[in-house]
Design a protein around this motif. Structure first.
Motif, PDB file in Angstrom:
ATOM      1  N   THR A 245       0.854  -1.454   0.188  1.00  0.00           N
ATOM      2  CA  THR A 245       0.119   0.680   0.305  1.00  0.00           C
ATOM      3  C   THR A 245       0.866   1.049  -0.210  1.00  0.00           C
ATOM      4  OG1 THR A 245      -1.555  -0.930   1.762  1.00  0.00           O
ATOM      5  CG2 THR A 245      -1.956   1.107   1.025  1.00  0.00           C
TER       6      THR A 245
ATOM      7  N   GLN B  82      -8.724   0.004  -0.745  1.00  0.00           N
ATOM      8  CA  GLN B  82      -9.059  -1.259  -0.461  1.00  0.00           C
ATOM      9  C   GLN B  82     -10.397  -0.911  -0.085  1.00  0.00           C
ATOM     10  OE1 GLN B  82      -6.418  -2.334   2.701  1.00  0.00           O
ATOM     11  NE2 GLN B  82      -6.929  -4.542   2.363  1.00  0.00           N
TER      12      GLN B  82
ATOM     13  N   ASP C 260      -5.721  -1.304  -4.787  1.00  0.00           N
ATOM     14  CA  ASP C 260      -5.011  -1.696  -3.486  1.00  0.00           C
ATOM     15  C   ASP C 260      -5.963  -3.174  -3.068  1.00  0.00           C
ATOM     16  OD1 ASP C 260      -3.197  -2.367  -1.884  1.00  0.00           O
ATOM     17  OD2 ASP C 260      -4.190  -0.279  -0.626  1.00  0.00           O
ATOM     18  N   GLU C 261      -5.976  -4.330  -3.173  1.00  0.00           N
ATOM     19  CA  GLU C 261      -6.261  -4.815  -3.003  1.00  0.00           C
ATOM     20  C   GLU C 261      -7.869  -4.765  -3.173  1.00  0.00           C
ATOM     21  OE1 GLU C 261      -5.137  -7.466   0.077  1.00  0.00           O
ATOM     22  OE2 GLU C 261      -3.334  -6.539   0.519  1.00  0.00           O
TER      23      GLU C 261
HETATM   24 MG   LIG Z   1      -2.369  -3.017   1.584  1.00  0.00          MG
END
Ligand SMILES: [Mg+2]
Ligand SMILES: Nc1ncnc2c1ncn2[C@@H]1O[C@H](COP(=O)(O)OP(=O)(O)O)[C@@H](O)[C@H]1O
Lengths: 368, 274
Positions: free
Chosen positions: A42, A81, A161-162
């Motif tokens: 991240t 995320q 991000d994810e």
């Molecule tokens: Mg992360």
């Protein structure tokens, strides 16, 4: 746009988060950053987006320095995320946001913005949700809105991000294919963060494996799977069984191990470590074998065996239940182990990373 | 409650009823009764006397003074509260912990001490007294002093409401807005502010109620000059000391009314502030 990262370091307080990252990404490429949580993925993404700054190192996009450029001016599409949708705005207003905040001179007219949003809503297959608020959406729908909001500014670089981290397995698989389609159609350069190997390999042109602030390996799925560059990657890729072996003229030997299937390794003679996946270990009943079956559990398709060796310790083996002779693998049976695949590293290269329990947690998480 | 009731049917039911009974009786005795009594006394000599008391120039002046104070103090504290909460919740900087503590100080200091501090600072004999006199600025025993001390006493209300919300929301929405090209001001106006608006309003209502009712600190710095620096609470005390009980209660009834309105607004906001 091509992205070049060189010698990048970053720390938060005492934590070294990035310890020298060198990475080049081609224009139009889709790259996965794969690694356990806490490995700095991240942070790297946020540095590229201009939301964090490195302590040292270089970030250039199309040859132009980006560290002096404010996040507002980088025109990056960032998908967080946890989506980070604006809860007080409808889906339509969320997606339009990036267009409505432009300086008056560059701002498209309301009709043009509306048309652009409509087009995106259709493209993302969420036209029927336009009037809803984020709280009224499912996780997968929120994910699409978040991506739509990022795409609205027509970013040249897309950072995710994810993005599917919070969704269940079936939806993830759908969205993966869909995201690949979005990437191909928009032609953007995309970096995709995940701690799920399957996701990384299925989606990406290239996978970058990160561990503890370093890049451990860069490559295509098969290469990383079959030839992990470091013990860390081997473990992360599921080679959780670690066995002591001795190298002699490139051949490995070990107590009760049949290693004939392993290729020669150009390593110096002496002690070494073998990393193998439980699925690549086949126990063969052998009255003189030094290993003993301790437990046996069936998942239906596979037998999960735990074996023990008086000097080495325990090892796990997964055997297809219908393998001939597997019925004889009951607790107490003496066996030797036939290794079908595995990677050998010199003993000295086994770093303390291997002992870090957080990696075990992540690996389990990563394999649903 | 049902769970405990099934475990210990007899005893817990009785204990429950006793507790509720005690709570209700105490609230009636200590809160509702005095409030009701204010209106009973205020109207004890009829409507006309009540109206005459409210419309008395001194009372009107006190109402005006209190209103002006609230009108100045509340917006300033709203601005301060947003700024302080924003700084603390969304940024890391040296002295951040100290700022958090500073925001809370007015809650832990008796208002009368705040009043005395202001007196010692801005008063005639005070630290800044001679300079202020040279500039011909009257702070103590005048409106500026009243406003300053009220501002001090009510400073934490907005920040306290907004801060936990901002902290819980983190910075991701703001970061998202920045990557989408929003300027600092756009991020604040279009993302941060809408997220805290109910908490902000709630804090502002609490702040208003407190600003209107403030007594101790104001009593020190105002000098209680009749018809000049008497705010509504001070005026109530003054009338009371004059043995004009009906007048005192009439003035008090206006304060009570403001408080009740604030209470209703506050209750309405309670659900929304999230
Ligand atoms: Mg992360
Ligand atoms: N703002 C921050 N302040 C302090 N530490 C942080 C901050 N952001 C990340 N970290 C730390 O940096 C490390 C890497 O975090 P991160 O980049 O989020 O990793 P990943 O995304 O791979 O899980 C973690 O140990 C995390 O605790």
């Amino acid at each position: 746009m091509s992205i070049t990262i060189a010698g990048m370091t970053k720390h938060f307080g005492q934590t070294e988060v990035l310890r020298g990252i060198d990475l080049g990404i081609e224009k139009g490429e889709l790259v996965s950053l794969l690694g356990p949580s806490g490995s700095g993925k991240t942070t790297l993404l946020k540095i590229i987006a201009g939301l964090e700054w490195p302590d040292s190192g270089r970030l250039a996009v199309d040859g132009r320095d980006w560290l002096g450029l404010a996040a507002q001016d980088r025109r990056i599409g960032f998908v967080f995320q946890h989506y980070a949708l604006f809860p007080h705005m409808t889906v339509r207003d969320n997606i339009a946001f990036g267009l409505t905040v432009r300086p008056r001179a560059e701002r498209p007219g309301n009709a043009i913005i509306a048309a652009r949003v409509d087009e995106l809503l259709r493209f993302l297959q969420i036209a029927h949700l336009a009037g809803r608020f984020p709280a009224q959406l499912s996780g997968g729908q929120r994910q699409r809105v978040a991506l739509g909001r990022a795409l609205a500014i027509e970013p040249k670089v897309l950072l995710l991000d994810e993005p599917f981290g919070a969704l269940d397995a079936a939806i993830r698989r759908d969205l993966r294919r869909w995201l690949r389609g979005v990437h191909d159609e928009t032609g953007s350069t995309t970096i995709f963060v995940t701690h799920d190997q399957e996701e990384a390999f299925e989606l990406a042109d290239r996978v970058v494996v990160m561990g503890e602030g370093r890049i451990e390996q860069i490559g295509h799925a098969d290469v990383i799977h079959d030839h992990p560059a470091t013990p860390f990657v081997a473990r992360f890729m599921g080679a959780t069984v670690e066995l002591p072996v001795t190298l002699q003229a490139g051949r490995a030997e070990g107590a009760g191990l049949d290693l004939a299937a392993l290729p020669r390794r150009a390593l110096p003679d002496g002690p070494a470590r073998l990393f193998a996946r439980p699925g690549d270990i086949l126990p063969i009943p052998d009255v003189s074998g030094p290993w003993t079956v301790v437990t046996r559990a069936s998942t239906g398709a596979e037998l999960r065996l735990v074996l023990t060796h008086p000097a080495v310790g325990e090892a796990a083996a997964d055997v297809p239940r219908r393998t001939p002779g597997s019925a004889g693998l009951v607790p107490g049976t003496p066996v030797r182990l036939l290794l079908e695949a595995g990677t050998i590293f010199p003993a000295a290269r086994v770093t303390p990373i291997a002992a870090n329990p957080t990696h075990d947690l992540d690996r389990k998480e990563a394999r649903p | 409650m049902t769970a405990t009731a099934t475990h210990l049917p007899g005893r817990s039911r009785r204990a429950e009823r006793t507790l509720i009974g005690v709570a209700v009786s105490l609230s009636l005795l200590f809160v509702a009764a005095p409030l009701a009594y204010i209106f009973v006394r205020a109207f004890s000599q009829g409507w006309q006397v009540y109206a005459a008391n409210i419309l008395h120039p001194m009372t009107l002046h006190a109402i005006w003074l209190t209103t002006i104070t609230a009108i100045v103090v509340v917006p300033v504290n709203v601005a301060f509260g947003i700024a302080a909460a924003w700084a603390v919740a969304k940024h890391r900087f040296p002295g951040r912990g100290i700022l958090v503590t500073m925001i809370e100080i007015p809650f832990s200091i008796s208002p009368i001490i705040a009043g005395i501090c202001y007196l010692l600072l801005y008063g005639r004999q005070g630290l800044l007294g001679p300079w202020l006199r040279a500039q011909d600025i009257q702070v103590m025993f005048a409106l500026p002093g009243i406003i300053l001390v009220t501002m001090f006493v009510t400073a934490p209300f907005v920040a306290r409401e907004v801060l936990p919300l901002m902290q819980a929301q983190g910075t991701e929405q703001e970061q998202a807005a920045v990557t989408l090209g929003a300027s600092g001001w756009q991020v604040f106006r279009r993302v941060t502010l809408p997220n805290i608006k109910w908490a902000l309003l709630y804090g502002a209502v609490l702040c208003t109620a407190r600003a209107v009712g403030e007594f101790g600190g104001v009593s020190v710095v105002s000098g209680n000059i009749r018809g000049q620096t008497n705010t509504l609470p001070l005026h109530v005390e003054l009338l009371f000391n004059d043995l004009n009980a009906v007048g005192a209660f009439a003035a008090a009834s206006t304060l009570t009314l403001i408080a009740l309105v604030a209470l209703v607004v506050k209750a309405a906001l309670e659900g929304k502030r999230g």
